[in-house]
Design a protein around this motif. Sequence first.
Motif, PDB file in Angstrom:
ATOM      1  N   GLY A   6       0.820  -1.198   0.000  1.00 19.07           N
ATOM      2  CA  GLY A   6       0.000   0.000   0.000  1.00 19.07           C
ATOM      3  C   GLY A   6       0.854   1.249   0.000  1.00 19.07           C
ATOM      4  N   ASN A   7       0.209   2.379  -0.258  1.00 18.18           N
ATOM      5  CA  ASN A   7       0.915   3.649  -0.354  1.00 18.18           C
ATOM      6  C   ASN A   7       0.374   4.628   0.678  1.00 18.18           C
ATOM      7  N   VAL A   8       1.272   5.301   1.394  1.00 23.48           N
ATOM      8  CA  VAL A   8       0.859   6.233   2.457  1.00 23.48           C
ATOM      9  C   VAL A   8       0.174   7.479   1.903  1.00 23.48           C
ATOM     10  N   LYS A   9       0.215   7.681   0.586  1.00 17.40           N
ATOM     11  CA  LYS A   9      -0.553   8.777  -0.017  1.00 17.40           C
ATOM     12  C   LYS A   9      -2.047   8.428  -0.044  1.00 17.40           C
ATOM     13  N   ASP A  10      -2.340   7.124  -0.028  1.00 15.59           N
ATOM     14  CA  ASP A  10      -3.726   6.660  -0.167  1.00 15.59           C
ATOM     15  C   ASP A  10      -4.338   6.163   1.138  1.00 15.59           C
ATOM     16  N   GLU A  11      -3.504   5.637   2.033  1.00 14.50           N
ATOM     17  CA  GLU A  11      -3.990   5.060   3.285  1.00 14.50           C
ATOM     18  C   GLU A  11      -3.065   5.445   4.429  1.00 14.50           C
ATOM     19  N   ASP A  12      -3.617   5.333   5.650  1.00 22.52           N
ATOM     20  CA  ASP A  12      -2.812   5.579   6.832  1.00 22.52           C
ATOM     21  C   ASP A  12      -1.706   4.535   6.935  1.00 22.52           C
ATOM     22  N   PHE A  13      -0.501   4.955   7.344  1.00 18.59           N
ATOM     23  CA  PHE A  13       0.630   4.037   7.424  1.00 18.59           C
ATOM     24  C   PHE A  13       0.341   2.830   8.312  1.00 18.59           C
ATOM     25  N   ILE A  14      -0.262   3.062   9.493  1.00 17.69           N
ATOM     26  CA  ILE A  14      -0.507   1.966  10.431  1.00 17.69           C
ATOM     27  C   ILE A  14      -1.379   0.887   9.788  1.00 17.69           C
ATOM     28  N   THR A  15      -2.378   1.277   9.021  1.00 19.04           N
ATOM     29  CA  THR A  15      -3.241   0.320   8.321  1.00 19.04           C
ATOM     30  C   THR A  15      -2.433  -0.548   7.374  1.00 19.04           C
ATOM     31  N   ILE A  16      -1.555   0.105   6.611  1.00 18.55           N
ATOM     32  CA  ILE A  16      -0.722  -0.633   5.647  1.00 18.55           C
ATOM     33  C   ILE A  16       0.261  -1.540   6.380  1.00 18.55           C
ATOM     34  N   PHE A  17       0.850  -1.017   7.439  1.00 17.63           N
ATOM     35  CA  PHE A  17       1.839  -1.792   8.178  1.00 17.63           C
ATOM     36  C   PHE A  17       1.219  -3.052   8.780  1.00 17.63           C
ATOM     37  N   ARG A  18       0.051  -2.924   9.392  1.00 19.56           N
ATOM     38  CA  ARG A  18      -0.615  -4.095   9.973  1.00 19.56           C
ATOM     39  C   ARG A  18      -0.962  -5.116   8.907  1.00 19.56           C
ATOM     40  N   ARG A  19      -1.339  -4.635   7.725  1.00 20.63           N
ATOM     41  CA  ARG A  19      -1.626  -5.545   6.612  1.00 20.63           C
ATOM     42  C   ARG A  19      -0.369  -6.342   6.259  1.00 20.63           C
ATOM     43  N   MET A  20       0.753  -5.636   6.155  1.00 20.56           N
ATOM     44  CA  MET A  20       2.009  -6.315   5.825  1.00 20.56           C
ATOM     45  C   MET A  20       2.392  -7.312   6.909  1.00 20.56           C
ATOM     46  N   ARG A  21       2.268  -6.909   8.175  1.00 21.00           N
ATOM     47  CA  ARG A  21       2.632  -7.799   9.277  1.00 21.00           C
ATOM     48  C   ARG A  21       1.799  -9.069   9.277  1.00 21.00           C
ATOM     49  N   SER A  22       0.547  -8.993   8.825  1.00 19.57           N
ATOM     50  CA  SER A  22      -0.315 -10.176   8.829  1.00 19.57           C
ATOM     51  C   SER A  22       0.214 -11.263   7.904  1.00 19.57           C
TER      52      SER A  22
END
Length: 431
Positions: free
Chosen positions: A355-371
């Motif tokens: 994901g891109n931090v221009k489009d979504e909150d970083f924490i949301t993207i980070f948790r997705r990656m961690r999953s």
Amino acid sequence: MKDKKNNVFITGFKKYIFYIRIALHVVIHFFVKMLKGEISLKKYIVFVYRAYIFLKVVRHNKIVRLGEKYKIHLYIPAYPTRSFFYTLEKLLRDEPGPATVVFSMTKACMYKCPHCYQQKDLNDEIDVATLIKTAHSMQDIGVSMFDIEGGEPLLKLERLLRLMNSIDDRSEIWLNTTGYGVKEATVKKLASAGISGVMVSIHIADPLAYDRFTGIKGSFEEACEAIHLFNKYKIFTAINCCPSPENILGNGIKDMMELSYELDCSYVQIIHGKSAGAWLGKKDEFNDSSLIERLRKYHIQYNGKGVYKDHPSLSAQVFEESEDIFGCTAGGVDRFYIGSSGEVQPCEFLNISFGNVKDEDFITIFRRMRSFFKIPGSSWLCCTKASFINEVINKHNIETTPVPWEITKTFISKWDKGRETALYKKLGIYR
């Protein structure tokens, strides 16, 4: 060569005595936290056990002293800073979070290095406000070391300084640079902004060969002069080196270590070649066990108390990422990458995005990656998945890397990350 060097390297018996000092300080520091009610007795006991295991795994490295700061590992903040203890707090958290981010803040660069992993990252840079907001979020999840790079970050100095000044002392700040155009006035500004260390790229110890490699005349001398200037201001210095197989099997590493000794560097980091960016589709040369074994031997040799005890500490990725040390720490296990356009990647050498931090909150993207990286694995995904990523890029006619999340999500759950890394299994912090 200077008569008096900045760096002092602690090896042998003195190193183990110093580890006892660190261990006692750590135990007391967190005992005080327990007395204040910040952690429970049970958590404190578990922490002491985990801290022992964690510190033990870096025992192969020299301790590098610069002034009153001590580095026990290239990617662990210097002792006894606040960021050092913030790193250890990872061992207390239910969701530990990564210690390190490689953070590209610009794609600007004049060099033409043939191995550049960002060569096909062609999207526009994120704005400074988003850059700073993302940095704050990363600190809050536990990032204690920022490895800020470009492109060449010094080409966007004001942007760089704004980012650095926004990062508080929970994190140590390092800079990746070619050394291009570094002046003393620039180093002074970086020192005032809180820089702790700098990694200067020199991939070949021969000036003419390196200039041909970068495509820039004088690039070797620029890099060496930059190291001299950073040393002058008591900033940790490292050489980033991505050697060819020929250099590894010949005298290339020894030549680089002699150069780093003359330049009074703190570290030399040896990064094995990756099939990423400009090298996507290139044959993975690190299936060759002789290259891996040779680099691992160099790591032990240059961190010992023998004839190389006064040389810089050598940090070979193939040693640090071996199955019995840290394994693959991509995906936010211990590190991850954010490109200059805002794409959140497991590693700079894995051209896929969550994901891109221009489009979504970083924490949301980070948790997705961690999953997708819940359990740390021992396989080097940058090597085992490079050809697959290249096939995906060709199949979908992707012109700009990384592979976007919309496509990444169609295959990432099927990836085999190898055996669970023994260290993290023993620590019990990823379940």
